[in-house]
Design a protein around this motif. Structure first.
Motif, PDB file in Angstrom:
ATOM      1  N   TYR A  20      -9.849  -3.810   1.477  1.00  0.00           N
ATOM      2  CA  TYR A  20      -8.939  -3.138   2.389  1.00  0.00           C
ATOM      3  C   TYR A  20      -8.900  -1.640   2.104  1.00  0.00           C
ATOM      4  O   TYR A  20      -9.021  -0.812   3.003  1.00  0.00           O
ATOM      5  CB  TYR A  20      -7.527  -3.731   2.271  1.00  0.00           C
ATOM      6  CG  TYR A  20      -6.545  -2.952   3.116  1.00  0.00           C
ATOM      7  CD1 TYR A  20      -6.445  -3.206   4.481  1.00  0.00           C
ATOM      8  CD2 TYR A  20      -5.785  -1.928   2.567  1.00  0.00           C
ATOM      9  CE1 TYR A  20      -5.599  -2.439   5.266  1.00  0.00           C
ATOM     10  CE2 TYR A  20      -4.941  -1.170   3.348  1.00  0.00           C
ATOM     11  CZ  TYR A  20      -4.849  -1.430   4.691  1.00  0.00           C
ATOM     12  OH  TYR A  20      -4.021  -0.668   5.462  1.00  0.00           O
ATOM     13  N   CYS A  75       0.836  -1.198   0.000  1.00  0.00           N
ATOM     14  CA  CYS A  75       0.000   0.000   0.000  1.00  0.00           C
ATOM     15  C   CYS A  75       0.870   1.246   0.000  1.00  0.00           C
ATOM     16  O   CYS A  75       1.750   1.401   0.845  1.00  0.00           O
ATOM     17  CB  CYS A  75      -0.920   0.002   1.215  1.00  0.00           C
ATOM     18  SG  CYS A  75      -1.997   1.443   1.246  1.00  0.00           S
ATOM     19  N   CYS A 113      -7.912   0.910   4.967  1.00  0.00           N
ATOM     20  CA  CYS A 113      -6.745   1.757   4.800  1.00  0.00           C
ATOM     21  C   CYS A 113      -6.990   3.111   5.474  1.00  0.00           C
ATOM     22  O   CYS A 113      -8.010   3.743   5.226  1.00  0.00           O
ATOM     23  CB  CYS A 113      -6.444   1.959   3.322  1.00  0.00           C
ATOM     24  SG  CYS A 113      -4.912   2.886   3.083  1.00  0.00           S
ATOM     25  N   PRO A 114      -6.078   3.547   6.328  1.00  0.00           N
ATOM     26  CA  PRO A 114      -6.293   4.811   7.055  1.00  0.00           C
ATOM     27  C   PRO A 114      -6.370   6.018   6.146  1.00  0.00           C
ATOM     28  O   PRO A 114      -6.886   7.051   6.550  1.00  0.00           O
ATOM     29  CB  PRO A 114      -5.096   4.890   8.001  1.00  0.00           C
ATOM     30  CG  PRO A 114      -4.105   3.887   7.525  1.00  0.00           C
ATOM     31  CD  PRO A 114      -4.867   2.860   6.771  1.00  0.00           C
ATOM     32  N   TYR A 152      -0.005   4.201   0.705  1.00  0.00           N
ATOM     33  CA  TYR A 152      -0.387   5.177   1.728  1.00  0.00           C
ATOM     34  C   TYR A 152       0.062   4.770   3.115  1.00  0.00           C
ATOM     35  O   TYR A 152       0.700   5.531   3.827  1.00  0.00           O
ATOM     36  CB  TYR A 152      -1.900   5.377   1.721  1.00  0.00           C
ATOM     37  CG  TYR A 152      -2.399   5.892   0.416  1.00  0.00           C
ATOM     38  CD1 TYR A 152      -1.918   7.103  -0.080  1.00  0.00           C
ATOM     39  CD2 TYR A 152      -3.318   5.173  -0.329  1.00  0.00           C
ATOM     40  CE1 TYR A 152      -2.361   7.581  -1.296  1.00  0.00           C
ATOM     41  CE2 TYR A 152      -3.774   5.651  -1.534  1.00  0.00           C
ATOM     42  CZ  TYR A 152      -3.292   6.858  -2.018  1.00  0.00           C
ATOM     43  OH  TYR A 152      -3.725   7.327  -3.215  1.00  0.00           O
ATOM     44  N   CYS A 153      -0.310   3.587   3.525  1.00  0.00           N
ATOM     45  CA  CYS A 153      -0.049   3.208   4.919  1.00  0.00           C
ATOM     46  C   CYS A 153       1.130   2.255   5.025  1.00  0.00           C
ATOM     47  O   CYS A 153       1.471   1.814   6.102  1.00  0.00           O
ATOM     48  CB  CYS A 153      -1.293   2.595   5.543  1.00  0.00           C
ATOM     49  SG  CYS A 153      -1.791   1.048   4.802  1.00  0.00           S
TER      50      CYS A 153
END
Ligand SMILES: [Zn+2]
Length: 67
Positions: A60, A42, A65-66, A44-45
């Motif tokens: 997800y 990922c 995903c935050p 991003y995280c």
């Protein structure tokens, strides 16, 4: 830019939803591990998966995903 990813999304014709390859804008695709499963990362995280289904990765992204 990979032509064969485009072909896969055309075959699927996922009407009304996001194209199945859209997750690859957010997730780096790794090796194909077995049919329908990929190593992934990922953007991003920084979560990584040694193998996961595309459908799980989509889930997800939209649910866990935050970012
Ligand atoms: Zn993430």
């Amino acid at each position: 830019m990979s032509d064969h990813i485009e072909e896969l999304s055309i075959k699927k014709k996922n009407r009304g939803g996001r194209p199945s390859n859209s997750i690859w804008k957010d997730i780096n695709k790794g090796e194909a591990v077995s049919s329908g499963k990929f190593a992934a990362f990922c953007k991003y995280c920084k979560n990584t998966w040694s193998r996961n289904k595309i459908s799980k990765l989509e889930e997800y992204l939209s649910n866990y995903c935050p970012d």
